[in-house]
Design a protein around this motif. Sequence first.
Motif, PDB file in Angstrom:
ATOM      1  N   PRO A  63      -2.456   0.196   9.613  1.00 56.47           N
ATOM      2  CA  PRO A  63      -3.723   0.730   9.104  1.00 56.47           C
ATOM      3  C   PRO A  63      -4.397  -0.230   8.119  1.00 56.47           C
ATOM      4  O   PRO A  63      -3.748  -1.108   7.545  1.00 56.47           O
ATOM      5  CB  PRO A  63      -3.316   2.039   8.412  1.00 56.47           C
ATOM      6  CG  PRO A  63      -1.862   1.904   8.119  1.00 56.47           C
ATOM      7  CD  PRO A  63      -1.295   1.002   9.170  1.00 56.47           C
ATOM      8  N   VAL A  64      -5.707  -0.038   7.944  1.00 58.61           N
ATOM      9  CA  VAL A  64      -6.509  -0.906   7.083  1.00 58.61           C
ATOM     10  C   VAL A  64      -7.202  -0.064   6.022  1.00 58.61           C
ATOM     11  O   VAL A  64      -7.853   0.940   6.334  1.00 58.61           O
ATOM     12  CB  VAL A  64      -7.575  -1.668   7.908  1.00 58.61           C
ATOM     13  CG1 VAL A  64      -8.447  -2.527   6.994  1.00 58.61           C
ATOM     14  CG2 VAL A  64      -6.913  -2.521   8.986  1.00 58.61           C
ATOM     15  N   LEU A  65      -7.070  -0.489   4.771  1.00 55.51           N
ATOM     16  CA  LEU A  65      -7.825   0.097   3.668  1.00 55.51           C
ATOM     17  C   LEU A  65      -8.741  -0.991   3.105  1.00 55.51           C
ATOM     18  O   LEU A  65      -8.263  -2.010   2.608  1.00 55.51           O
ATOM     19  CB  LEU A  65      -6.884   0.605   2.566  1.00 55.51           C
ATOM     20  CG  LEU A  65      -7.575   1.117   1.295  1.00 55.51           C
ATOM     21  CD1 LEU A  65      -8.416   2.341   1.598  1.00 55.51           C
ATOM     22  CD2 LEU A  65      -6.542   1.433   0.213  1.00 55.51           C
ATOM     23  N   SER A  66     -10.032  -0.782   3.240  1.00 54.50           N
ATOM     24  CA  SER A  66     -11.022  -1.738   2.748  1.00 54.50           C
ATOM     25  C   SER A  66     -11.881  -1.059   1.693  1.00 54.50           C
ATOM     26  O   SER A  66     -12.103   0.161   1.752  1.00 54.50           O
ATOM     27  CB  SER A  66     -11.905  -2.225   3.898  1.00 54.50           C
ATOM     28  OG  SER A  66     -13.038  -2.935   3.435  1.00 54.50           O
ATOM     29  N   GLN A  82       3.329   0.354   5.353  1.00 57.21           N
ATOM     30  CA  GLN A  82       2.730  -0.969   5.435  1.00 57.21           C
ATOM     31  C   GLN A  82       1.251  -0.810   5.801  1.00 57.21           C
ATOM     32  O   GLN A  82       0.908   0.021   6.640  1.00 57.21           O
ATOM     33  CB  GLN A  82       3.459  -1.779   6.510  1.00 57.21           C
ATOM     34  CG  GLN A  82       3.006  -3.209   6.655  1.00 57.21           C
ATOM     35  CD  GLN A  82       3.937  -4.007   7.560  1.00 57.21           C
ATOM     36  OE1 GLN A  82       4.565  -4.961   7.150  1.00 57.21           O
ATOM     37  NE2 GLN A  82       4.026  -3.626   8.822  1.00 57.21           N
ATOM     38  N   TYR A  83       0.391  -1.601   5.170  1.00 61.87           N
ATOM     39  CA  TYR A  83      -1.038  -1.517   5.492  1.00 61.87           C
ATOM     40  C   TYR A  83      -1.752  -2.771   4.994  1.00 61.87           C
ATOM     41  O   TYR A  83      -1.253  -3.504   4.128  1.00 61.87           O
ATOM     42  CB  TYR A  83      -1.672  -0.265   4.874  1.00 61.87           C
ATOM     43  CG  TYR A  83      -1.808  -0.297   3.357  1.00 61.87           C
ATOM     44  CD1 TYR A  83      -3.039  -0.553   2.749  1.00 61.87           C
ATOM     45  CD2 TYR A  83      -0.710  -0.087   2.528  1.00 61.87           C
ATOM     46  CE1 TYR A  83      -3.160  -0.590   1.372  1.00 61.87           C
ATOM     47  CE2 TYR A  83      -0.819  -0.117   1.160  1.00 61.87           C
ATOM     48  CZ  TYR A  83      -2.052  -0.372   0.578  1.00 61.87           C
ATOM     49  OH  TYR A  83      -2.163  -0.434  -0.791  1.00 61.87           O
ATOM     50  N   LEU A 108      -1.432  -7.980   2.820  1.00 62.38           N
ATOM     51  CA  LEU A 108      -0.534  -7.069   3.525  1.00 62.38           C
ATOM     52  C   LEU A 108       0.401  -6.451   2.489  1.00 62.38           C
ATOM     53  O   LEU A 108       1.125  -7.167   1.797  1.00 62.38           O
ATOM     54  CB  LEU A 108       0.265  -7.812   4.597  1.00 62.38           C
ATOM     55  CG  LEU A 108       1.209  -6.959   5.450  1.00 62.38           C
ATOM     56  CD1 LEU A 108       0.452  -5.883   6.219  1.00 62.38           C
ATOM     57  CD2 LEU A 108       2.011  -7.847   6.408  1.00 62.38           C
ATOM     58  N   ILE A 109       0.342  -5.132   2.382  1.00 59.06           N
ATOM     59  CA  ILE A 109       1.161  -4.401   1.413  1.00 59.06           C
ATOM     60  C   ILE A 109       2.301  -3.707   2.152  1.00 59.06           C
ATOM     61  O   ILE A 109       2.079  -3.049   3.172  1.00 59.06           O
ATOM     62  CB  ILE A 109       0.330  -3.343   0.662  1.00 59.06           C
ATOM     63  CG1 ILE A 109      -0.966  -3.927   0.110  1.00 59.06           C
ATOM     64  CG2 ILE A 109       1.160  -2.692  -0.440  1.00 59.06           C
ATOM     65  CD1 ILE A 109      -0.808  -4.981  -0.953  1.00 59.06           C
ATOM     66  N   THR A 237       2.067  -1.917  -8.825  1.00 62.77           N
ATOM     67  CA  THR A 237       2.315  -1.483  -7.451  1.00 62.77           C
ATOM     68  C   THR A 237       1.036  -0.978  -6.786  1.00 62.77           C
ATOM     69  O   THR A 237       0.018  -0.765  -7.454  1.00 62.77           O
ATOM     70  CB  THR A 237       3.376  -0.375  -7.408  1.00 62.77           C
ATOM     71  OG1 THR A 237       2.926   0.732  -8.212  1.00 62.77           O
ATOM     72  CG2 THR A 237       4.710  -0.871  -7.953  1.00 62.77           C
ATOM     73  N   TYR A 238       1.130  -0.768  -5.472  1.00 65.93           N
ATOM     74  CA  TYR A 238      -0.034  -0.409  -4.659  1.00 65.93           C
ATOM     75  C   TYR A 238       0.256   0.826  -3.816  1.00 65.93           C
ATOM     76  O   TYR A 238       1.366   0.998  -3.317  1.00 65.93           O
ATOM     77  CB  TYR A 238      -0.408  -1.590  -3.743  1.00 65.93           C
ATOM     78  CG  TYR A 238      -0.878  -2.792  -4.544  1.00 65.93           C
ATOM     79  CD1 TYR A 238      -2.234  -3.048  -4.723  1.00 65.93           C
ATOM     80  CD2 TYR A 238       0.046  -3.638  -5.169  1.00 65.93           C
ATOM     81  CE1 TYR A 238      -2.666  -4.120  -5.484  1.00 65.93           C
ATOM     82  CE2 TYR A 238      -0.377  -4.710  -5.937  1.00 65.93           C
ATOM     83  CZ  TYR A 238      -1.736  -4.949  -6.091  1.00 65.93           C
ATOM     84  OH  TYR A 238      -2.155  -5.998  -6.860  1.00 65.93           O
ATOM     85  N   ASN A 239      -0.775   1.662  -3.687  1.00 65.66           N
ATOM     86  CA  ASN A 239      -0.695   2.854  -2.856  1.00 65.66           C
ATOM     87  C   ASN A 239       0.446   3.783  -3.271  1.00 65.66           C
ATOM     88  O   ASN A 239       1.074   4.426  -2.430  1.00 65.66           O
ATOM     89  CB  ASN A 239      -0.548   2.474  -1.370  1.00 65.66           C
ATOM     90  CG  ASN A 239      -0.958   3.607  -0.443  1.00 65.66           C
ATOM     91  OD1 ASN A 239      -1.964   4.275  -0.674  1.00 65.66           O
ATOM     92  ND2 ASN A 239      -0.173   3.825   0.608  1.00 65.66           N
ATOM     93  N   GLN A 240       0.669   3.853  -4.576  1.00 61.10           N
ATOM     94  CA  GLN A 240       1.721   4.731  -5.098  1.00 61.10           C
ATOM     95  C   GLN A 240       1.133   5.939  -5.812  1.00 61.10           C
ATOM     96  O   GLN A 240       1.862   6.724  -6.412  1.00 61.10           O
ATOM     97  CB  GLN A 240       2.629   3.951  -6.065  1.00 61.10           C
ATOM     98  CG  GLN A 240       3.265   2.715  -5.451  1.00 61.10           C
ATOM     99  CD  GLN A 240       4.219   3.043  -4.324  1.00 61.10           C
ATOM    100  OE1 GLN A 240       5.235   3.701  -4.531  1.00 61.10           O
ATOM    101  NE2 GLN A 240       3.897   2.597  -3.117  1.00 61.10           N
ATOM    102  N   LYS A 241      -0.206   6.067  -5.770  1.00 63.46           N
ATOM    103  CA  LYS A 241      -0.889   7.174  -6.441  1.00 63.46           C
ATOM    104  C   LYS A 241      -2.204   7.448  -5.723  1.00 63.46           C
ATOM    105  O   LYS A 241      -2.666   6.642  -4.917  1.00 63.46           O
ATOM    106  CB  LYS A 241      -1.147   6.824  -7.915  1.00 63.46           C
ATOM    107  CG  LYS A 241      -2.006   5.589  -8.112  1.00 63.46           C
ATOM    108  CD  LYS A 241      -2.056   5.161  -9.563  1.00 63.46           C
ATOM    109  CE  LYS A 241      -3.034   4.049  -9.851  1.00 63.46           C
ATOM    110  NZ  LYS A 241      -3.057   2.939  -8.892  1.00 63.46           N
TER     111      LYS A 241
END
Length: 256
Positions: A63-66, A82-83, A108-109, A237-241
């Motif tokens: 997936p993509v988050l922009s 992963q995204y 890439l996370i 960190t990323y995408n943890q909230k």
Amino acid sequence: MNQTDLLEEILQLSVEAGDAIMGIYAKDFNVEYKEDESPVTDADLAAHKVIAAGLQQLTPDIPVLSEESAGIDWTTRQTWNQYWLVDPIDGTKEFIKKNGEFTVNIALIKAGKPILGVVHAPALNVSYLAAEAVGAFKQCDEARIELKVTQKANTGLIKVVGSRSHPSPDLAAYLEQFDDVEMVPKGSSLKLCLVAEGEADIYPRLGPTSEWDTGAGHAVAEIAGATITQVDGSALTYNQKESYLNPYFIVSRLEA
């Protein structure tokens, strides 16, 4: 696809997005403002389209988050291991000022951590790229050099990179711990890259940023050997909230 090949593909995609940006940069362009009063231009949207289409073709299962498609519900995002994290133009204010200090950011996370990233500055003709299994590099034209951070003693003249468009009142108080400081103003995620290449010693970000502003530069700086932590020393960190906003953080090559 291995990380070496993937990194080269992402670099090429960032260059293609940069080409789309520069086609608009050379002309008059439309500027609109979002609800948070941040600017968005025709170039942001053009670059977003290039990157989104390229990533869909390259890695259809990731997936993509922009920044330009950020309305993805937290219940969906928290299932991602992963995204791709994308800012089609980081430093839109620098783009509007036409000072060249804006970048295309693609990271890439995985499990909350950037493991691959490209920061491409099309107006400056420079790219920074990194992947955990490959290393960190700076590329100008055809020349590519590896970036390896050397630690610097926490004494003497300290070069501090700071925002060109977002000065922070908290920064002055933070810098009182150093005897001698030279400020290096810079726009966009180039600030993280300056620490990665040793042109700055520390980047204290004591002001608001979003995750897409930092993911790619974070990968470059950390893989090059810089330390990146929240002010209390814990990991960034990323995408943890649910919120996309980062806490304050410090990027450094200074000895602890």
